[in-house]
Design an enzyme around this catalytic site. Sequence first.
Site, mmCIF file in Angstrom:
data_model
loop_
_atom_site.group_PDB
_atom_site.id
_atom_site.type_symbol
_atom_site.label_atom_id
_atom_site.label_comp_id
_atom_site.label_asym_id
_atom_site.label_seq_id
_atom_site.Cartn_x
_atom_site.Cartn_y
_atom_site.Cartn_z
ATOM 1 N N LYS A 78 47.985 45.043 41.220
ATOM 2 C CA LYS A 78 47.095 45.918 40.446
ATOM 3 C C LYS A 78 47.657 47.328 40.277
ATOM 4 C CE LYS A 78 42.587 43.755 41.058
ATOM 5 N NZ LYS A 78 41.172 43.954 41.405
ATOM 6 N N LYS A 115 46.911 32.530 37.404
ATOM 7 C CA LYS A 115 45.526 32.309 37.807
ATOM 8 C C LYS A 115 44.577 32.680 36.661
ATOM 9 C CE LYS A 115 43.233 35.413 40.063
ATOM 10 N NZ LYS A 115 42.488 36.336 40.937
ATOM 11 N N LYS A 130 39.083 37.060 35.325
ATOM 12 C CA LYS A 130 38.101 37.652 34.416
ATOM 13 C C LYS A 130 38.612 38.933 33.789
ATOM 14 C CE LYS A 130 35.532 39.619 38.301
ATOM 15 N NZ LYS A 130 34.476 39.355 39.250
HETATM 16 P P1 AMP Z 1 36.594 38.231 41.907
HETATM 17 O O1 AMP Z 1 36.492 37.827 40.481
HETATM 18 O O2 AMP Z 1 37.948 38.759 42.220
HETATM 19 O O3 AMP Z 1 35.466 39.094 42.394
HETATM 20 O O4 AMP Z 1 36.481 36.877 42.702
HETATM 21 C C1 AMP Z 1 35.298 36.308 43.178
HETATM 22 C C2 AMP Z 1 35.605 35.005 43.860
HETATM 23 O O5 AMP Z 1 36.113 34.042 42.929
HETATM 24 C C3 AMP Z 1 36.681 35.118 44.964
HETATM 25 O O6 AMP Z 1 36.317 34.275 46.036
HETATM 26 C C4 AMP Z 1 37.918 34.612 44.280
HETATM 27 O O7 AMP Z 1 38.857 34.086 45.185
HETATM 28 C C5 AMP Z 1 37.350 33.527 43.385
HETATM 29 N N1 AMP Z 1 38.218 33.285 42.217
HETATM 30 C C6 AMP Z 1 38.550 34.191 41.265
HETATM 31 N N2 AMP Z 1 39.370 33.638 40.337
HETATM 32 C C7 AMP Z 1 39.560 32.338 40.734
HETATM 33 C C8 AMP Z 1 40.313 31.254 40.190
HETATM 34 N N3 AMP Z 1 41.036 31.384 39.071
HETATM 35 N N4 AMP Z 1 40.279 30.068 40.849
HETATM 36 C C9 AMP Z 1 39.547 29.927 41.989
HETATM 37 N N5 AMP Z 1 38.815 30.916 42.538
HETATM 38 C C10 AMP Z 1 38.824 32.115 41.927
#
Ligand code: AMP
Length: 328
Positions: A111, A192, A195
């Site tokens: 990041k 990956k 969002k």
């Molecule tokens: P975040 O969007 O970073 O707040 O992630 C929230 C949760 O979603 C965390 O537990 C991440 O590890 C999971 N997560 C985010 N992107 C993915 C993905 N592409 N595949 C699986 N888990 C994800």
Amino acid sequence: MKRIFSGVQPSGNLTIGNYLGAIKQFVELQNEGDAFYCVVDLHALTVPQDPDELRKRSREIAQLYLACGVDPDKATIFLQSHVKEHAELGWLLQCVSYTGELNRMTQYKDKSEGKSAVHVGLYTYPVLMAADILLYDTTHVPVGDDQKQHIELTRDIAERFNGRYGDVLVIPEPQIQEFGARIMALDDPEKKMSKSAESEGSRIGILEPPERFRKKIMRAVTDAENEIRFDPEKKPGISNLLTIYSMFADVPVESLVERYAGQGYGTLKKDLVEVLEDKLGKIQQRFVQFDDQAELDNILRRGAEKARAVAEATLNRVKDAMGLVRFG
Ligand code: AMP
Ligand code: TRP
């Protein structure tokens, strides 16, 4: 008794990666122990946010938890900023963390790469995450694969703290699924699904209408073989689609591979669109049903009260151990 804690940042529209990697597990785990599901709004502030947008998204994530099946009578749902103990323990833990270990965090490196100005909060972010987890004497942390390093750091910090100050903190375990912990981008299955990625075609939002996600699935990058096989190394695109299909339809991948033997990628993609229409459609309907903002605020208020009681007790233990004066 398991104590479960996890959080999601209100920093964008949640994707099916967030759902399959994390929130789907939240729903399963709420029946196995005492679960706390947090909307980590303080974490979202590590990168610039529009204030109105942040307020809106924070409530929206809580509403999505409900729509996906988190039950506020079983699990505690709350906003991180409503329990000030998170920020306070975050500071105390910064004083037992090393810059060397934060420098090694791959998410920070990604990041901050190429940026001339990086906020301190982005750097200390993993220590705040450690505070989130440790405040609740958490035993299990359901997350996607990308958070593994942060949980290992949390364990290191807790072990160091206990080594210095006595047996105060519970050492948590990451709960990462063997399958579906890393949903890949549709337009580039080496990356990956995220969002915050620039490319809209890379992801599907949980709240996205079928007319938008249909195209993304049909255009999803696969390979030139036209043979349906699960092989994430050699066939990352088709394996990613099989993973998504399998998890949403609750059908083992092997059964899908058998079912689609000898058929083209187009057929698999069309059927996957239908599965998503059905499953996301149900979540989207429930999302609308939980749209009463006064009721949502009540759930968040109750959640924060419950969370605060647990967090306060842990923080007091930590303060006593570290030598801060408290009036009895
Ligand atoms: P975040 O969007 O970073 O707040 O992630 C929230 C949760 O979603 C965390 O537990 C991440 O590890 C999971 N997560 C985010 N992107 C993915 C993905 N592409 N595949 C699986 N888990 C994800
Ligand atoms: N860092 C996590 C992410 O980006 C969000 C998070 C913050 C979290 N605090 C947490 C996850 C505590 C699990 C437990 O996905």
